[in-house]
Write a protein that holds these residues in place. Structure first.
Motif, PDB file in Angstrom:
ATOM      1  N   ILE A   1       0.844  -1.202   0.000  1.00 34.93           N
ATOM      2  CA  ILE A   1       0.000   0.000   0.000  1.00 34.93           C
ATOM      3  C   ILE A   1       0.877   1.248   0.000  1.00 34.93           C
ATOM      4  CG2 ILE A   1      -1.735   1.317   1.296  1.00 34.93           C
ATOM      5  CD1 ILE A   1      -2.785  -1.454   2.325  1.00 34.93           C
TER       6      ILE A   1
ATOM      7  N   THR B   1       1.008   4.050  -2.943  1.00 36.60           N
ATOM      8  CA  THR B   1       0.781   5.459  -2.618  1.00 36.60           C
ATOM      9  C   THR B   1       1.987   6.310  -2.996  1.00 36.60           C
ATOM     10  OG1 THR B   1      -0.682   4.735  -0.841  1.00 36.60           O
ATOM     11  CG2 THR B   1      -0.029   7.043  -0.822  1.00 36.60           C
TER      12      THR B   1
ATOM     13  N   ALA C   1      -6.423   4.786   3.177  1.00 35.79           N
ATOM     14  CA  ALA C   1      -6.440   3.360   2.850  1.00 35.79           C
ATOM     15  C   ALA C   1      -7.229   2.655   3.942  1.00 35.79           C
ATOM     16  CB  ALA C   1      -5.020   2.816   2.768  1.00 35.79           C
TER      17      ALA C   1
ATOM     18  N   THR D   1      -8.563  -0.550   5.571  1.00 37.58           N
ATOM     19  CA  THR D   1      -8.233  -1.981   5.603  1.00 37.58           C
ATOM     20  C   THR D   1      -9.002  -2.729   6.689  1.00 37.58           C
ATOM     21  OG1 THR D   1      -6.366  -1.556   7.074  1.00 37.58           O
ATOM     22  CG2 THR D   1      -5.899  -1.587   4.703  1.00 37.58           C
TER      23      THR D   1
ATOM     24  N   VAL E   1      -8.979  -3.833   0.597  1.00 42.54           N
ATOM     25  CA  VAL E   1      -8.605  -2.431   0.767  1.00 42.54           C
ATOM     26  C   VAL E   1      -9.495  -1.579  -0.136  1.00 42.54           C
ATOM     27  CG1 VAL E   1      -6.756  -0.696   0.577  1.00 42.54           C
ATOM     28  CG2 VAL E   1      -6.168  -3.074   1.103  1.00 42.54           C
TER      29      VAL E   1
ATOM     30  N   ILE F   1      -9.271   2.396  -1.194  1.00 38.73           N
ATOM     31  CA  ILE F   1      -8.553   3.662  -1.056  1.00 38.73           C
ATOM     32  C   ILE F   1      -9.519   4.779  -1.419  1.00 38.73           C
ATOM     33  CG2 ILE F   1      -6.663   5.088  -1.950  1.00 38.73           C
ATOM     34  CD1 ILE F   1      -5.082   2.458  -2.320  1.00 38.73           C
TER      35      ILE F   1
END
Length: 188
Positions: A33, A37, A56, A58, A85, A87
């Motif tokens: 992640i 990003t 994010a 999760t 996930v 985002i």
């Protein structure tokens, strides 16, 4: 004359990308992640204002709340509950450069900037063997409340992220280049 390999790594990654709407129940490592990003962080933005902000999500309880409360309506997107996930892509709106440029030109640069950044995320995720799907139909007020997103941030898009349940090798047809690219003038 084009001297590079027409099947460059970037082009191969672009060709491998597809919208995933079914994910394995496998967590995505935090390092992945962060890497995804980082690709967004490196994206260009108007006047280098860097308005992009990401959450994010999760935690399974939050994911379920987002899917059942923050999605829905005409396009329910219930498939997103399989994503480990989500985002949430936001734009910070209090940046002077964006406000002035938008007032003068009438173009919402924060939306363009976030789109570029999130597509960088999509391509990096694809390169790492992960699948993604853009989600553009959501209830922003609900999601802002669930995630305690600041008032001056606007949710632009969501991105489901995870390992694809099945690998899709078929591709949706695309228009030929001759239908989308014109040199110098539009001719009929």
């Amino acid at each position: 004359m084009l001297k590079e390999n027409p099947m460059s790594t970037v082009l191969k990654t672009i060709q491998k990308r597809y919208s995933v709407r079914g994910f394995k129940d496998t967590p995505v490592d935090r390092k992945l992640i962060l890497s995804i990003t980082e690709a967004a962080r490196l994206a260009p933005s108007a006047c280098n204002a860097q308005p992009s902000r990401f959450i994010a999500v999760t935690e399974k309880l939050l994911l379920n709340e987002i899917v059942h409360t923050g999605l829905g309506g005409v396009v329910p997107n219930t498939w997103a509950s399989s994503a480990p996930v989500i985002i949430v892509g936001c734009a910070q709106l209090n940046l002077l450069t964006h406000r002035v440029a938008e007032a003068v030109k009438g173009i919402h640069y924060h939306q363009i900037d976030l789109g570029i950044a999130m597509e960088h995320m999509v391509l990096r995720a694809t390169e790492l063997g992960l699948g993604t799907c853009w989600i553009g139909w959501f209830k922003a007020k609900h999601i802002k409340k669930i995630l305690q997103i600041p008032r001056d941030w606007k949710i632009i898009s969501l991105l489901a992220l995870g390992y694809p349940q099945e690998v899709n090798t078929s591709r949706t047809p695309r228009l030929d280049l001759e239908k989308i690219l014109f040199f110098n003038k539009i001719t009929s």
